[in-house]
Design a protein around this motif. Structure first.
Motif, PDB file in Angstrom:
ATOM      1  N   TRP A  16       0.990  -1.004  -0.242  1.00 29.91           N
ATOM      2  CA  TRP A  16      -0.167   0.296  -0.199  1.00 29.91           C
ATOM      3  C   TRP A  16       0.734   1.602  -0.090  1.00 29.91           C
ATOM      4  CZ3 TRP A  16      -4.927  -0.425  -1.424  1.00 29.91           C
ATOM      5  CH2 TRP A  16      -5.685  -2.016  -1.324  1.00 29.91           C
ATOM      6  N   ALA A  17       1.994   1.166   0.722  1.00 32.20           N
ATOM      7  CA  ALA A  17       2.562   1.957   0.805  1.00 32.20           C
ATOM      8  C   ALA A  17       3.077   2.711  -0.452  1.00 32.20           C
ATOM      9  CB  ALA A  17       4.327   2.339   1.799  1.00 32.20           C
ATOM     10  N   ASN A  18       3.919   1.626  -1.142  1.00 33.69           N
ATOM     11  CA  ASN A  18       4.843   2.008  -2.431  1.00 33.69           C
ATOM     12  C   ASN A  18       3.859   2.218  -3.225  1.00 33.69           C
ATOM     13  OD1 ASN A  18       6.253   0.984  -4.081  1.00 33.69           O
ATOM     14  ND2 ASN A  18       5.268  -0.134  -5.348  1.00 33.69           N
ATOM     15  N   ALA A  19       2.615   1.742  -3.314  1.00 33.38           N
ATOM     16  CA  ALA A  19       1.057   2.055  -4.013  1.00 33.38           C
ATOM     17  C   ALA A  19       1.150   3.471  -4.404  1.00 33.38           C
ATOM     18  CB  ALA A  19       0.133   1.403  -3.948  1.00 33.38           C
ATOM     19  N   TRP A  20       0.888   3.913  -2.801  1.00 29.15           N
ATOM     20  CA  TRP A  20       1.055   5.548  -2.728  1.00 29.15           C
ATOM     21  C   TRP A  20       1.966   6.398  -3.323  1.00 29.15           C
ATOM     22  CZ3 TRP A  20      -3.001   9.013  -1.591  1.00 29.15           C
ATOM     23  CH2 TRP A  20      -2.278   9.978  -0.947  1.00 29.15           C
ATOM     24  N   ALA A  77      -7.329   3.660   2.275  1.00 29.13           N
ATOM     25  CA  ALA A  77      -8.298   2.976   3.241  1.00 29.13           C
ATOM     26  C   ALA A  77      -7.410   1.830   3.423  1.00 29.13           C
ATOM     27  CB  ALA A  77      -8.792   3.453   2.458  1.00 29.13           C
ATOM     28  N   GLY A  78      -6.389   1.090   2.622  1.00 26.21           N
ATOM     29  CA  GLY A  78      -5.661   0.102   2.902  1.00 26.21           C
ATOM     30  C   GLY A  78      -4.689   0.600   3.770  1.00 26.21           C
ATOM     31  N   LEU A  79      -4.019   1.293   4.080  1.00 28.03           N
ATOM     32  CA  LEU A  79      -2.953   1.619   4.589  1.00 28.03           C
ATOM     33  C   LEU A  79      -3.499   2.322   5.792  1.00 28.03           C
ATOM     34  CD1 LEU A  79      -0.916   4.674   2.591  1.00 28.03           C
ATOM     35  CD2 LEU A  79      -0.203   2.710   3.487  1.00 28.03           C
ATOM     36  N   ALA A  80      -5.000   3.122   6.471  1.00 32.61           N
ATOM     37  CA  ALA A  80      -5.713   2.420   7.687  1.00 32.61           C
ATOM     38  C   ALA A  80      -5.879   1.024   8.398  1.00 32.61           C
ATOM     39  CB  ALA A  80      -6.476   3.884   7.120  1.00 32.61           C
ATOM     40  N   VAL A  81      -6.319   0.696   7.634  1.00 27.10           N
ATOM     41  CA  VAL A  81      -7.063  -0.806   7.998  1.00 27.10           C
ATOM     42  C   VAL A  81      -5.420  -2.116   8.458  1.00 27.10           C
ATOM     43  CG1 VAL A  81      -7.389  -2.823   7.345  1.00 27.10           C
ATOM     44  CG2 VAL A  81      -8.482  -0.737   6.904  1.00 27.10           C
ATOM     45  N   CYS A  82      -4.110  -1.390   7.711  1.00 20.61           N
ATOM     46  CA  CYS A  82      -3.284  -2.106   8.220  1.00 20.61           C
ATOM     47  C   CYS A  82      -2.418  -1.312   9.390  1.00 20.61           C
ATOM     48  CB  CYS A  82      -2.463  -1.549   7.228  1.00 20.61           C
ATOM     49  SG  CYS A  82      -2.324  -3.508   5.676  1.00 20.61           S
ATOM     50  N   TYR A  83      -2.786   0.047   9.133  1.00 25.28           N
ATOM     51  CA  TYR A  83      -2.257   0.483  10.675  1.00 25.28           C
ATOM     52  C   TYR A  83      -2.415   0.019  12.142  1.00 25.28           C
ATOM     53  CZ  TYR A  83       1.262   2.861   8.618  1.00 25.28           C
ATOM     54  OH  TYR A  83       2.759   3.638   7.311  1.00 25.28           O
ATOM     55  N   ARG A 101      -4.946   7.781  11.613  1.00 23.41           N
ATOM     56  CA  ARG A 101      -5.894   8.270  12.108  1.00 23.41           C
ATOM     57  C   ARG A 101      -4.864   9.259  10.903  1.00 23.41           C
ATOM     58  NH1 ARG A 101      -5.294  13.197  14.646  1.00 23.41           N
ATOM     59  NH2 ARG A 101      -7.339  14.757  14.887  1.00 23.41           N
ATOM     60  N   ALA A 102      -3.559   9.362  11.054  1.00 25.26           N
ATOM     61  CA  ALA A 102      -3.200  10.482   9.717  1.00 25.26           C
ATOM     62  C   ALA A 102      -3.889  10.222   8.237  1.00 25.26           C
ATOM     63  CB  ALA A 102      -1.771  10.529   9.447  1.00 25.26           C
ATOM     64  N   CYS A 103      -4.053   8.743   7.558  1.00 25.01           N
ATOM     65  CA  CYS A 103      -4.011   8.429   6.925  1.00 25.01           C
ATOM     66  C   CYS A 103      -6.086   8.839   6.843  1.00 25.01           C
ATOM     67  CB  CYS A 103      -4.233   7.256   6.539  1.00 25.01           C
ATOM     68  SG  CYS A 103      -2.832   6.053   6.565  1.00 25.01           S
ATOM     69  N   LEU A 129     -17.027   8.421   2.410  1.00 24.43           N
ATOM     70  CA  LEU A 129     -16.885   9.286   3.071  1.00 24.43           C
ATOM     71  C   LEU A 129     -16.502   8.909   4.736  1.00 24.43           C
ATOM     72  CD1 LEU A 129     -16.167  12.255   4.304  1.00 24.43           C
ATOM     73  CD2 LEU A 129     -18.399  12.465   2.997  1.00 24.43           C
ATOM     74  N   ALA A 130     -18.329   8.102   5.086  1.00 25.03           N
ATOM     75  CA  ALA A 130     -18.707   7.864   5.721  1.00 25.03           C
ATOM     76  C   ALA A 130     -17.994   6.997   6.540  1.00 25.03           C
ATOM     77  CB  ALA A 130     -20.185   7.296   5.891  1.00 25.03           C
ATOM     78  N   PRO A 131     -17.469   5.965   6.186  1.00 25.34           N
ATOM     79  CA  PRO A 131     -16.013   4.952   6.554  1.00 25.34           C
ATOM     80  C   PRO A 131     -14.919   5.962   7.126  1.00 25.34           C
ATOM     81  CG  PRO A 131     -17.063   3.652   4.398  1.00 25.34           C
ATOM     82  CD  PRO A 131     -17.626   5.377   4.538  1.00 25.34           C
ATOM     83  N   PHE A 132     -14.477   6.222   6.342  1.00 25.80           N
ATOM     84  CA  PHE A 132     -13.528   7.518   7.320  1.00 25.80           C
ATOM     85  C   PHE A 132     -13.638   8.400   8.386  1.00 25.80           C
ATOM     86  CE2 PHE A 132     -11.238   7.043   2.694  1.00 25.80           C
ATOM     87  CZ  PHE A 132      -9.921   6.412   3.157  1.00 25.80           C
ATOM     88  N   LEU A 133     -14.665   8.714   8.384  1.00 29.18           N
ATOM     89  CA  LEU A 133     -15.107  10.041   9.102  1.00 29.18           C
ATOM     90  C   LEU A 133     -15.280   8.477  10.519  1.00 29.18           C
ATOM     91  CD1 LEU A 133     -18.262  12.034   7.408  1.00 29.18           C
ATOM     92  CD2 LEU A 133     -16.266  13.005   8.506  1.00 29.18           C
TER      93      LEU A 133
END
Length: 366
Positions: free
Chosen positions: A256-260, A280-286, A296-298, A315-319
């Motif tokens: 995910w980090a490489n893709a970003w 979203a992938g980064l947030a889930v893995c962290y 939270r930063a993601c 939007l709602a899932p990230f909120l």
């Protein structure tokens, strides 16, 4: 030439005395030899010095320079009582070569100021860092690993992609079909029936692939082509999604980090959902790896991308994730809570909203 003038000056001083030295210097300067009288060595030295002087002057610039020369040559330019000879006056004015170099520097500075905001952005750099022969019965192929480096200071860990010849060939074929004009001037290494796995062939193809991608990036019409974006990012996203769904979060996090990083270099179009999927992938893995601060930063980066929309599926899932992570870290969550509640009251999202991990599983990458 200089030695001849010095000899004449010494001779005049010895014969006429110090009182007549100034008078003798004037005629000697007036007898300065013409260019036809220069010795061969002096002429060669003069031509070599002048050959390195570049001057880009317009007619107005030349007139201005002539006016300046006339003012310097007038009697008012010398202080009262100064007994400088014609030779000293010539020394006081800058040489033609120096004036030309000063003018060139000034014009280059003006050109840079005018063109600074219109220059083409620097291109990406591609380098094949390794190539390995992969045996996957019944097939056998060469896997090329490329480092993708953006302009500016070097990355601590450059983004990387691994592709085989058939991937490059598919990209070339698709772009040729869509962009016949721009692709006509871009070369591509042809297929070989034999000796595909020799060191010489692999080395040649490595350089050819670097140049091929560099040429594609140099053409604006091709740089933003969806097929080129897919070539760089889509395989990484698919592997990262698969690893996340199977619970291999640490391995997935690296992808995910490489893709970003790749998307940041490629500057993906604003209408694409892939940056949101990547965050979203980064947030889930962290979260799964017990790093709520990075998770939270993601979420905050994603909410910044979604600030102008109120109906996006992510939007709602990230909120919801941002509210939960902020509560865990003891940080302010009121704004995200209010926005999430407004979406639920408007019927734009269910209560509770789907989680980021559920969104990842449902997302179809094509």
């Amino acid at each position: 030439m200089a030695s001849r003038l010095l000899h004449r000056l010494r001779h005049a001083l010895a014969s006429d005395g110090p009182g007549e030295a100034a008078a003798a210097a004037g005629p000697e300067v007036e007898q300065f030899p013409e260019s036809s009288e220069l010795e061969d060595d002096d002429a060669e030295g003069l031509s070599s010095r002048l050959s390195g002087t570049l001057s880009f002057t317009s007619a107005e610039d030349e007139e201005d320079e002539d006016d300046e020369d006339e003012e310097d040559a007038g009697p008012d330019s010398l202080p009262a009582g100064d007994g400088a000879s014609g030779e000293d006056a010539e020394r006081s004015s800058p040489p033609d070569g120096q004036r030309g170099s000063q003018l060139l520097a000034r014009q280059l500075q003006d050109f840079w100021k005018k063109s600074r905001n219109t220059l083409v952005p620097q291109r990406l750099l591609f380098e094949v860092t390794s190539a390995s022969v992969v045996k996957d019965p019944p097939s056998k192929y060469v896997l090329y690993t490329l480092a993708v480096m953006g302009p500016g200071p070097p990355d601590r860990q450059p983004a990387q992609i691994s592709r085989r010849y058939s991937d490059f060939e598919r990209l070339h074929r698709n772009l040729q079909r869509q962009f016949r004009g721009p692709m006509a001037a871009i070369s591509f290494p042809r297929k070989r029936l034999r000796r595909n796995f020799t060191a010489e062939t692999i080395a040649r193809r490595s350089r050819a692939f670097e140049q091929f991608l560099g040429h594609l990036q140099a053409v604006p019409e091709l740089r933003h082509a969806p097929d080129l974006q897919d070539f760089f990012v889509l395989p990484e996203l698919r592997r990262a999604q698969s690893l996340t769904c199977t619970g291999l979060y640490r391995e997935a996090l690296a992808l995910w980090a490489n893709a970003w990083q790749l998307q940041a270099h490629l500057r993906a179009s604003s209408g694409s959902d892939r940056p949101l999927l990547t965050l979203a992938g980064l947030a889930v893995c962290y979260q799964e790896l017990e790093d709520p601060g990075e998770a939270r930063a993601c979420c905050e980066k994603a909410l910044q991308l979604l600030r102008d929309t109120s109906a996006h599926l992510f939007l709602a899932p990230f909120l919801e994730a941002h509210v939960r992570l902020s509560w865990r870290l003891g940080l302010d969550k009121r704004q995200s809570e209010a926005q999430l509640q407004a979406l639920q009251e408007a019927g734009l999202t269910p209560t509770p909203p789907p989680s980021l991990k559920e969104m990842l599983i449902k997302e179809v990458l094509d």
